[in-house]
Design a protein around this motif. Structure first.
Motif, PDB file in Angstrom:
ATOM      1  N   MET A 132     -12.613  -1.623  -0.982  1.00 33.65           N
ATOM      2  CA  MET A 132     -14.002  -1.706  -1.426  1.00 33.65           C
ATOM      3  C   MET A 132     -14.247  -0.809  -2.651  1.00 33.65           C
ATOM      4  N   ARG A 133     -13.632   0.353  -2.668  1.00 34.78           N
ATOM      5  CA  ARG A 133     -13.872   1.295  -3.769  1.00 34.78           C
ATOM      6  C   ARG A 133     -13.117   0.922  -5.045  1.00 34.78           C
ATOM      7  N   HIS A 134     -11.882   0.450  -4.899  1.00 29.68           N
ATOM      8  CA  HIS A 134     -11.040   0.272  -6.080  1.00 29.68           C
ATOM      9  C   HIS A 134     -10.520  -1.155  -6.287  1.00 29.68           C
ATOM     10  N   GLY A 135     -10.688  -2.010  -5.257  1.00 31.48           N
ATOM     11  CA  GLY A 135     -10.145  -3.359  -5.356  1.00 31.48           C
ATOM     12  C   GLY A 135      -8.640  -3.394  -5.152  1.00 31.48           C
ATOM     13  N   LEU A 169       3.304   7.759  -5.921  1.00 27.72           N
ATOM     14  CA  LEU A 169       2.093   8.336  -5.328  1.00 27.72           C
ATOM     15  C   LEU A 169       1.210   8.902  -6.445  1.00 27.72           C
ATOM     16  N   ALA A 170       0.388   8.030  -7.030  1.00 27.59           N
ATOM     17  CA  ALA A 170      -0.518   8.478  -8.097  1.00 27.59           C
ATOM     18  C   ALA A 170      -1.566   9.417  -7.529  1.00 27.59           C
ATOM     19  N   LEU A 171      -1.995  10.404  -8.327  1.00 30.86           N
ATOM     20  CA  LEU A 171      -2.963  11.393  -7.852  1.00 30.86           C
ATOM     21  C   LEU A 171      -4.393  11.033  -8.195  1.00 30.86           C
ATOM     22  N   SER A 172      -4.607  10.012  -9.009  1.00 30.92           N
ATOM     23  CA  SER A 172      -5.973   9.573  -9.332  1.00 30.92           C
ATOM     24  C   SER A 172      -6.071   8.056  -9.179  1.00 30.92           C
ATOM     25  N   PRO A 173      -7.217   7.556  -8.704  1.00 29.11           N
ATOM     26  CA  PRO A 173      -7.356   6.111  -8.462  1.00 29.11           C
ATOM     27  C   PRO A 173      -7.554   5.334  -9.751  1.00 29.11           C
ATOM     28  N   ARG A 174      -7.197   4.055  -9.706  1.00 29.67           N
ATOM     29  CA  ARG A 174      -7.425   3.161 -10.840  1.00 29.67           C
ATOM     30  C   ARG A 174      -7.952   1.836 -10.286  1.00 29.67           C
ATOM     31  N   SER A 175      -9.202   1.528 -10.633  1.00 33.37           N
ATOM     32  CA  SER A 175      -9.820   0.320 -10.098  1.00 33.37           C
ATOM     33  C   SER A 175      -9.426  -0.907 -10.916  1.00 33.37           C
ATOM     34  N   ILE A 176      -9.470  -2.069 -10.267  1.00 37.12           N
ATOM     35  CA  ILE A 176      -9.154  -3.315 -10.966  1.00 37.12           C
ATOM     36  C   ILE A 176     -10.336  -3.733 -11.840  1.00 37.12           C
ATOM     37  N   ASP A 177     -10.105  -4.635 -12.771  1.00 36.57           N
ATOM     38  CA  ASP A 177     -11.180  -5.082 -13.663  1.00 36.57           C
ATOM     39  C   ASP A 177     -12.300  -5.794 -12.904  1.00 36.57           C
ATOM     40  N   ILE A 179     -13.649  -5.234 -10.021  1.00 39.17           N
ATOM     41  CA  ILE A 179     -14.127  -4.459  -8.868  1.00 39.17           C
ATOM     42  C   ILE A 179     -15.554  -4.842  -8.463  1.00 39.17           C
ATOM     43  N   LYS A 180     -16.386  -5.262  -9.420  1.00 35.84           N
ATOM     44  CA  LYS A 180     -17.749  -5.672  -9.057  1.00 35.84           C
ATOM     45  C   LYS A 180     -17.730  -6.912  -8.172  1.00 35.84           C
ATOM     46  N   ASP A 181     -16.793  -7.808  -8.436  1.00 33.69           N
ATOM     47  CA  ASP A 181     -16.677  -9.011  -7.606  1.00 33.69           C
ATOM     48  C   ASP A 181     -16.244  -8.641  -6.184  1.00 33.69           C
ATOM     49  N   ILE A 182     -15.309  -7.692  -6.079  1.00 34.40           N
ATOM     50  CA  ILE A 182     -14.850  -7.245  -4.763  1.00 34.40           C
ATOM     51  C   ILE A 182     -16.008  -6.645  -3.971  1.00 34.40           C
ATOM     52  N   ARG A 183     -16.784  -5.797  -4.630  1.00 34.01           N
ATOM     53  CA  ARG A 183     -17.915  -5.166  -3.921  1.00 34.01           C
ATOM     54  C   ARG A 183     -18.968  -6.199  -3.543  1.00 34.01           C
ATOM     55  N   ARG A 184     -19.123  -7.242  -4.368  1.00 34.89           N
ATOM     56  CA  ARG A 184     -20.070  -8.300  -4.026  1.00 34.89           C
ATOM     57  C   ARG A 184     -19.596  -9.070  -2.783  1.00 34.89           C
ATOM     58  N   ILE A 185     -18.296  -9.237  -2.636  1.00 31.82           N
ATOM     59  CA  ILE A 185     -17.749  -9.907  -1.443  1.00 31.82           C
ATOM     60  C   ILE A 185     -18.027  -9.064  -0.191  1.00 31.82           C
ATOM     61  N   PHE A 186     -17.791  -7.746  -0.305  1.00 31.79           N
ATOM     62  CA  PHE A 186     -18.073  -6.872   0.839  1.00 31.79           C
ATOM     63  C   PHE A 186     -19.547  -6.927   1.215  1.00 31.79           C
ATOM     64  N   LYS A 187     -20.424  -6.921   0.185  1.00 30.36           N
ATOM     65  CA  LYS A 187     -21.868  -6.968   0.456  1.00 30.36           C
ATOM     66  C   LYS A 187     -22.240  -8.290   1.135  1.00 30.36           C
ATOM     67  N   ALA A 188     -21.655  -9.387   0.675  1.00 28.34           N
ATOM     68  CA  ALA A 188     -21.945 -10.695   1.280  1.00 28.34           C
ATOM     69  C   ALA A 188     -21.494 -10.725   2.734  1.00 28.34           C
ATOM     70  N   CYS A 189     -20.349 -10.090   3.030  1.00 32.31           N
ATOM     71  CA  CYS A 189     -19.858 -10.037   4.416  1.00 32.31           C
ATOM     72  C   CYS A 189     -20.794  -9.217   5.290  1.00 32.31           C
ATOM     73  N   GLU A 190     -21.289  -8.084   4.744  1.00 33.21           N
ATOM     74  CA  GLU A 190     -22.222  -7.255   5.514  1.00 33.21           C
ATOM     75  C   GLU A 190     -23.516  -8.020   5.791  1.00 33.21           C
ATOM     76  N   ASP A 191     -24.022  -8.733   4.778  1.00 35.83           N
ATOM     77  CA  ASP A 191     -25.257  -9.506   4.955  1.00 35.83           C
ATOM     78  C   ASP A 191     -25.056 -10.609   5.990  1.00 35.83           C
ATOM     79  N   ALA A 192     -23.887 -11.266   5.947  1.00 40.26           N
ATOM     80  CA  ALA A 192     -23.604 -12.332   6.915  1.00 40.26           C
ATOM     81  C   ALA A 192     -23.518 -11.775   8.327  1.00 40.26           C
ATOM     82  N   SER A 193     -22.953 -10.558   8.461  1.00 37.16           N
ATOM     83  CA  SER A 193     -22.846  -9.937   9.780  1.00 37.16           C
ATOM     84  C   SER A 193     -24.223  -9.608  10.335  1.00 37.16           C
TER      85      SER A 193
END
Length: 207
Positions: A132-135, A169-177, A179-193
């Motif tokens: 959810m945070r980084h995709g 083992l990278a020490l800092s995260p790198r999000s995918i391009d 990531i907004k779409d991924i978070r929208r999917i999580f939000k849609a799943c929460e709303d459906a639940s």
């Protein structure tokens, strides 16, 4: 809403879910009909984790057909699946066991969170948060969250220097391009639940 009303509502919700057929829940979640499995066993024969599973994949599908929901949701077998989809590839009737097991995990996490094996539940939650945070998986964050939840702070710590040296083992995260779409999917799943819970409340007559 008072605490007693809230408890009553949750109890009604749990009762409604307990009476729902696991076959119906899975068909609704995946669009797959588990009754199509005719127990040929090709899924289990190709499964890399079959030797470790108390319930083999074809036995999981049989338990679904018999609506043995308690047996399915309290057994650790569904959490040992690697998600490699070999079983789905080998299935001659396109039942897609991998998708069914993935849906079973979600149902188990929602219905019986206290019954999940502690370490498996901790890893599952840490894994989803990373996605959810980084995709994608940020391994250092995943390991840190898992160890904090389980208290296993020093397990495998001797592997860290080698992993750092090899760039595993990278020490800092790198999000995918996307990531907004991924978070929208999580939000849609929460709303459906939430919508599903509200529908269950109305169906059970809960206030």
């Amino acid at each position: 809403m008072t605490a007693d009303t809230s408890t009553s509502s949750e109890t009604s919700k749990q009762q409604a879910r307990a009476h729902a057929s696991i076959k119906a829940q899975l068909k609704s979640a995946t669009g797959i009909n588990p009754a199509q499995c005719y127990q040929c066993g090709k899924c289990t024969a190709g499964c890399l984790m079959a030797a470790e599973m108390p319930l083999k994949i074809h036995q999981i599908l049989r338990a679904i057909q018999l609506d043995q929901i308690d047996k399915l949701l309290t057994d650790e077998s569904i959490w040992l699946c690697l998600g490699c989809e070999t079983c789905s590839t080998r299935c001659p009737n396109e039942v897609e066991p991998a998708r069914i097991i993935d849906a079973l995990r979600e149902i188990a996490a929602q219905e019986n969170p206290k019954e999940l094996p502690r370490y498996i539940n901790a890893f599952h939650q840490a894994f989803l948060k990373q996605i959810m945070r980084h995709g994608r998986i940020f391994e250092f964050g995943l390991i840190a969250a898992y160890k904090l939840k389980t208290g296993r702070l020093f397990d495998d710590v001797s592997q860290v220097p080698a992993m750092l040296t090899r760039g595993k083992l990278a020490l800092s995260p790198r999000s995918i391009d996307g990531i907004k779409d991924i978070r929208r999917i999580f939000k849609a799943c929460e709303d459906a639940s939430v919508a599903s819970d509200n529908k269950s409340d109305k169906g059970s007559g809960a206030p």
